[in-house]
Write an enzyme that holds these catalytic residues in place. Structure first.
Site, PDB file in Angstrom:
ATOM      1  N   SER A 106       0.839  -1.205   0.000  1.00  8.78           N
ATOM      2  CA  SER A 106       0.000   0.000   0.000  1.00  8.78           C
ATOM      3  C   SER A 106       0.872   1.252   0.000  1.00  8.78           C
ATOM      4  O   SER A 106       1.918   1.291   0.651  1.00  8.78           O
ATOM      5  CB  SER A 106      -0.877  -0.007   1.255  1.00  8.78           C
ATOM      6  N   TYR A 129      -2.028   5.449  -4.239  1.00  7.74           N
ATOM      7  CA  TYR A 129      -2.964   6.539  -3.919  1.00  7.74           C
ATOM      8  C   TYR A 129      -2.258   7.821  -4.332  1.00  7.74           C
ATOM      9  O   TYR A 129      -1.032   7.918  -4.213  1.00  7.74           O
ATOM     10  CB  TYR A 129      -3.235   6.621  -2.413  1.00  7.74           C
ATOM     11  N   THR A 155      -6.393   2.116  -6.892  1.00  7.88           N
ATOM     12  CA  THR A 155      -7.623   1.889  -6.127  1.00  7.88           C
ATOM     13  C   THR A 155      -8.615   2.991  -6.464  1.00  7.88           C
ATOM     14  O   THR A 155      -8.282   4.176  -6.353  1.00  7.88           O
ATOM     15  CB  THR A 155      -7.314   1.904  -4.616  1.00  7.88           C
ATOM     16  N   LYS A 252      -8.380  -1.632  -8.971  1.00  8.53           N
ATOM     17  CA  LYS A 252      -8.988  -2.284  -7.803  1.00  8.53           C
ATOM     18  C   LYS A 252     -10.111  -1.423  -7.245  1.00  8.53           C
ATOM     19  O   LYS A 252      -9.931  -0.217  -7.039  1.00  8.53           O
ATOM     20  CB  LYS A 252      -7.912  -2.493  -6.729  1.00  8.53           C
ATOM     21  N   HIS A 276     -13.139  -2.680  -0.958  1.00 10.84           N
ATOM     22  CA  HIS A 276     -12.195  -2.188   0.032  1.00 10.84           C
ATOM     23  C   HIS A 276     -12.425  -2.898   1.374  1.00 10.84           C
ATOM     24  O   HIS A 276     -12.313  -2.288   2.447  1.00 10.84           O
ATOM     25  CB  HIS A 276     -12.357  -0.676   0.188  1.00 10.84           C
TER      26      HIS A 276
HETATM   27  C1  GLV Z   1      -6.663   1.823   3.672  1.00 11.44           C
HETATM   28  O1  GLV Z   1      -6.741   1.751   2.465  1.00 11.44           O
HETATM   29  C2  GLV Z   1      -7.695   1.436   4.572  1.00 11.44           C
HETATM   30  O2  GLV Z   1      -8.731   0.920   4.104  1.00 11.44           O
HETATM   31  O3  GLV Z   1      -7.568   1.632   5.778  1.00 11.44           O
END
Ligand code: GLV
Length: 381
Positions: A106, A129, A155, A252, A276
């Protein structure tokens, strides 16, 4: 303590972590309807085994984006893993590599992406991100390229932060404000977890986000929800990203067939059916229920992956029967990481691997590549 399934690791993680850290992993958005349904909906699918067949030991390996993996299970991007265990991202990546599968890092991680890539002998994907804006994100992309990440995951379901009620109750805002007085009511949950606290302090204390390099240094730890809201991606962003990233791009957060088609039209190399982990918009369909629509729409044009609710190897088998090439697991390894570091991740993956093997054997199917819809029925949709 005997660890027989992922739920056992969940309980062990709860015992080792301060409540705020455990519930960051465990929790979802609003009423947590989707969080629960993601896992529960697998119960609506039944198997139809072929019995009394002599098959060789089932072949669990497959390929994703051309890369061979030892089983159809990939480690999903999980933010802030360094809060769960010292150098958590590098530890989990190392175990993924040993197990012969892919680790996804991530953007909102506590360990430098170069260190994470160096820790695994398997492939790694970088989840993007746009924190800090385009230029900052572009630097992250260049670093991921130089470090050898083989795919970028974009994402698309974070237009605003999901309402994570447990995080608010547990003082996520107060802790991030770094002001002593508002933090005081939340100190007991930390002091009551000395094992975790020792690891945390030995690992340098409060993590930063070293994969988001702002002009004055790494982005400071902040409420993940706030960060998500500042990092919205649109289809237009794919164009500039494509110009600086010439390897595969995975989209995603696909929850409807139209977005899957759009992703493929825009040049995505794979899509992940994902909500998510029930952490963004609540009351959306569980991913396993969305999967058949997405496979029907784009399954012949791209690889379809799925995450959300996978707690057993048999859940992964169900997803593959319904057309997924592989699944991503988040909580199902994060609990193990939080409970026991590398050993916990290793044992979680071993449990899932054994589940896959046993399930295929009991189904009378010799290979994950031979799984198809004839092995399952959807009972209640
Ligand atoms: C990060 O992407 C989360 O969902 O905490």
């Amino acid at each position: 303590m005997t660890f027989v399934n992922i739920e056992d690791f969940r309980r062990a993680a709860r015992r080792r972590l301060p409540r705020s850290v455990f519930e960051y992993i465990d929790g979802g958005a609003e009423g947590e309807v989707t969080l629960r349904e993601n896992a529960r909906a697998f119960e609506d699918i039944s198997f139809h085994p072929r019995s009394a067949v002599a098959i060789p030991p089932p072949e669990l390996g497959t390929t994703v984006l051309g890369a061979p993996i030892s089983m159809p299970i990939i480690l999903a991007p999980v933010g802030s893993s360094r809060m769960f265990w010292p150098r958590g991202e590098a530890v989990a990546a190392g175990v993924a590599g040993e197990a012969g599968t892919i680790y996804c890092l991530s953007t909102l991680s506590g360990t430098r992406l170069e260190e994470v890539k160096a820790a695994t002998r398997g492939p790694a994907w970088f989840q993007l991100y746009l924190c800090g804006g385009r230029d900052i994100a572009a630097q992250g992309i260049q670093r991921a390229k130089a470090a050898g990440y083989s795919a970028l995951i974009l994402t698309i379901d974070t237009a605003v932060a999901g309402m994570r009620e447990r995080d608010l109750r547990n003082g996520s805002r107060e802790m991030i404000a770094r002001k002593l007085v508002p933090m005081l009511p939340h100190l007991p949950q930390i002091l009551s977890r000395p094992g975790w606290l020792r690891g945390f302090l030995g690992d340098g204390g409060m993590m930063k986000f070293p994969n988001v390099m702002l002009p004055d240094g790494p982005m400071l730890y902040n409420d993940v929800g706030t960060m998500l809201a500042q990092s919205t991606v649109t289809w237009d962003d794919l164009k500039w990203i494509r110009q600086i990233w010439d390897r595969p791009i995975v989209i995603k957060g696909v929850q409807i067939a139209d977005d899957a088609r759009r992703a493929v039209d825009e040049g995505a190399d794979a899509v992940v059916v994902s909500n998510h982990g029930g952490r963004q918009l609540d009351s959306v369909w569980p991913t396993i229920r969305v999967l058949p629509d997405v496979v029907k729409a784009v399954g012949d044009r791209t690889e379809v992956l799925l995450d959300g609710g996978i707690r057993r190897g048999s859940d992964a088998v169900k997803a593959i029967c319904l057309g997924a090439k592989a699944v991503l697991i988040g909580r199902a390894y994060a609990y193990g990481l939080a409970a026991a570091g590398a050993a916990g991740v290793r044992q979680s993956l071993d449990i899932l691997h054994a589940d896959l093997y046993r399930t295929l054997k009991l189904l009378g199917c010799a290979s994950v590549r031979e799984l198809n819809a004839s092995y399952v029925s959807r009972d209640r949709w």
